[in-house]
Design an enzyme around this catalytic site. Structure first.
Site, PDB file in Angstrom:
ATOM      1  N   ARG A  55       0.843  -1.200   0.000  1.00 42.95           N
ATOM      2  CA  ARG A  55       0.000   0.000   0.000  1.00 42.95           C
ATOM      3  C   ARG A  55       0.877   1.248   0.000  1.00 42.95           C
ATOM      4  NH1 ARG A  55      -1.451   2.011   4.573  1.00 42.95           N
ATOM      5  NH2 ARG A  55      -1.973   0.024   5.528  1.00 42.95           N
ATOM      6  N   TYR A 107     -16.213  16.608 -15.304  1.00 47.19           N
ATOM      7  CA  TYR A 107     -16.644  15.214 -15.248  1.00 47.19           C
ATOM      8  C   TYR A 107     -17.748  15.084 -14.194  1.00 47.19           C
ATOM      9  CZ  TYR A 107     -16.352  10.233 -14.273  1.00 47.19           C
ATOM     10  OH  TYR A 107     -16.650   8.917 -14.081  1.00 47.19           O
ATOM     11  N   ASP A 179      -7.337  18.842 -14.363  1.00 47.39           N
ATOM     12  CA  ASP A 179      -7.632  17.463 -14.771  1.00 47.39           C
ATOM     13  C   ASP A 179      -7.280  17.369 -16.258  1.00 47.39           C
ATOM     14  OD1 ASP A 179      -8.868  15.160 -15.784  1.00 47.39           O
ATOM     15  OD2 ASP A 179     -10.480  15.227 -14.295  1.00 47.39           O
ATOM     16  N   LYS A 204      -8.557   6.286 -19.121  1.00 48.06           N
ATOM     17  CA  LYS A 204      -8.910   6.797 -20.444  1.00 48.06           C
ATOM     18  C   LYS A 204      -7.700   6.682 -21.383  1.00 48.06           C
ATOM     19  CE  LYS A 204     -12.561   7.602 -18.033  1.00 48.06           C
ATOM     20  NZ  LYS A 204     -12.863   8.897 -17.432  1.00 48.06           N
TER      21      LYS A 204
HETATM   22  C1  LIG Z   1     -13.305   9.344 -16.176  1.00 46.64           C
HETATM   23  C2  LIG Z   1     -12.906  10.679 -15.680  1.00 46.64           C
HETATM   24  C3  LIG Z   1     -12.647  10.914 -14.323  1.00 46.64           C
HETATM   25  C4  LIG Z   1     -12.865   9.857 -13.261  1.00 46.64           C
HETATM   26  O1  LIG Z   1     -11.997   8.795 -13.428  1.00 46.64           O
HETATM   27  P1  LIG Z   1     -12.359   7.265 -13.006  1.00 46.64           P
HETATM   28  O2  LIG Z   1     -11.123   6.546 -13.370  1.00 46.64           O
HETATM   29  O3  LIG Z   1     -13.565   6.867 -13.791  1.00 46.64           O
HETATM   30  O4  LIG Z   1     -12.643   7.291 -11.541  1.00 46.64           O
HETATM   31  C5  LIG Z   1     -12.207  12.166 -13.950  1.00 46.64           C
HETATM   32  N1  LIG Z   1     -12.045  13.154 -14.862  1.00 46.64           N
HETATM   33  C6  LIG Z   1     -12.297  12.974 -16.175  1.00 46.64           C
HETATM   34  C7  LIG Z   1     -12.095  14.099 -17.124  1.00 46.64           C
HETATM   35  C8  LIG Z   1     -12.739  11.731 -16.626  1.00 46.64           C
HETATM   36  O5  LIG Z   1     -13.001  11.569 -17.923  1.00 46.64           O
END
Ligand SMILES: *Cc1c(COP(=O)(O)O)cnc(C)c1O
Length: 388
Positions: A55, A107, A179, A204
């Site tokens: 962890r 998001y 982000d 992604k």
């Molecule tokens: C998918 C996404 C998230 C969240 O990520 P997860 O891996 O699904 O928890 C945050 N920001 C953006 C822009 C995203 O596309």
């Protein structure tokens, strides 16, 4: 073994393949082993090779964290079990009474985190359109402790000026978090533009093959890195070594994939813009996009996401999503396979209807994640799905 200095000269495609990774000293294996061990032997109590318990730290995870940090130009990298876990860990650097300024088109899960999880913990968030950066300065309060943005935004693909908002954050001595999931460091490097930290959903584009869920925080701010490192271990929302391996493997083709995503998305955006069944196409690479010039300055490519508004609203949009066959109708984005989704029903259902309407997430709006299939197959699929 490459010195850190040599690594600093490497271009992005080289970093994506090699940063944080060396042939295994025991076997010579050129790919990072998946180290599943939860614990590590110590020569004497407290004397170890840098790992104690998985962890707190794991060799496969460390390779991924170093590679991601190198790609974003950060000195510190931390990975998590999901993008949401990364965001949740980062907002735990805040305290009750603090205020956050957040972009208005984030998001859905990020909106929900601030609106439903942090608000009851007495951390208040103001959501605002940051296309006009002066609105950010005006919205600042004495207790504002963080600015959070996505650019391009999700799903409206608005472009916010990272450098301008970073200077507002700097004047107030507070962090700007970007982000960078939609752009990836291949197309945009927020830390170079003055941001304090970058968050990612590695689920992604970074992994790129839709077979792992993960997240990351990258920063060169020493104090923030120390706190995030503490919270990563204390909260414990860490990724598995196997998922770290998958993201490391995906990263190796990130540059090649992003270039291909951009070429195909640009092509399809132009063709969709001329299609009679489409009311409007939003793609930062189109000269019709209000953020086109800013995107040309702060990005090196316009990304693989297209938002289109289908003429006639919900029913024609639903029919289109049902008819598509190369594009799958599914949530998520950034994989090799093309996906189409309906934000109002799917990814942004957690944003209240009034707010969706105010943002412009209409019922005819569909979001496309343009994959790496042959672009003519993708176009035929879209064209056939839009025929009535
Ligand atoms: C998918 C996404 C998230 C969240 O990520 P997860 O891996 O699904 O928890 C945050 N920001 C953006 C822009 C995203 O596309």
């Amino acid at each position: 073994m490459e010195t850190e200095n040599e690594q600093q000269r490497w271009a992005m495609d080289t970093l994506a393949i090699h940063a944080g990774q060396e042939p295994d000293p025991h076997s010579g294996a050129v790919m990072m082993p998946i180290v599943l061990s939860s614990t590590f032997a110590q020569e004497s109590p407290g004397q170890h090779k840098g790992f104690e318990y998985s962890r707190s730290g794991n060799p496969t995870r460390q390779a991924l964290e170093c590679c991601l940090a190198a790609l974003e130009g950060a000195s510190h990298g931390f990975t998590f079990a999901s993008g949401s876990a990364a965001s949740t860990t980062l907002v735990h650097t805040l305290s009750p009474g603090d205020h956050v300024l957040c972009g208005d088109d984030v998001y859905g899960g990020t909106f929900r985190l601030f609106d439903k999880v942090m608000a009851p913990m007495k951390i208040e968030t103001t959501f605002l359109d940051m296309q006009d950066a002066s609105r950010v300065a005006d919205a600042m309060r004495p207790e504002t402790r963080m600015i959070w943005m996505e650019t391009p935004t999700n799903p409206l693909l608005k472009i916010f000026d990272i450098a301008r908002v970073a200077s507002i954050a700097k004047d107030a001595s507070i962090p700007l978090v970007v982000d960078n999931t939609f752009a990836t460091p291949m197309l945009q490097r927020p830390l170079d533009l003055g941001a304090t930290a970058v968050v990612h959903s590695t689920t992604k584009y970074l992994n790129g093959h839709s077979d792992a869920v993960g997240g990351a925080i990258l920063t060169s701010d020493e104090a923030l890195a120390e706190r995030v490192g503490f919270l990563q271990n204390a909260i414990g929302a860490v990724p598995s070594p196997f998922d770290c391996y998958l993201v490391l493997r995906g990263l190796k083709t990130l540059g090649a994939r992003m270039r291909n995503h951009v070429v195909s998305a640009t092509d399809l955006a132009k063709r969709l813009e001329a299609h009679p069944a489409i009311e409007r196409v939003i793609y930062p690479g189109l000269s019709s996009h209000p953020g086109h010039e800013l995107a040309s300055r702060q990005m090196t490519g316009f990304g693989g996401m297209i938002t289109a508004i289908v003429r006639g609203g919900l029913e024609p949009a639903r029919q289109m999503l049902e008819k598509l066959s190369v594009f799958y109708c599914a949530e998520s984005l950034g994989g090799v396979e093309s996906l189409a989704e309906h934000p109002a029903i799917m990814t942004h259902a957690s944003v209240p209807p009034e707010q969706r309407a105010a943002l412009g997430i209409s019922d005819g709006l569909v979001r496309l994640s343009v994959g790496l299939e042959d672009v003519e197959d993708l176009w035929r699929d879209l064209d056939a799905a839009l025929a009535n």
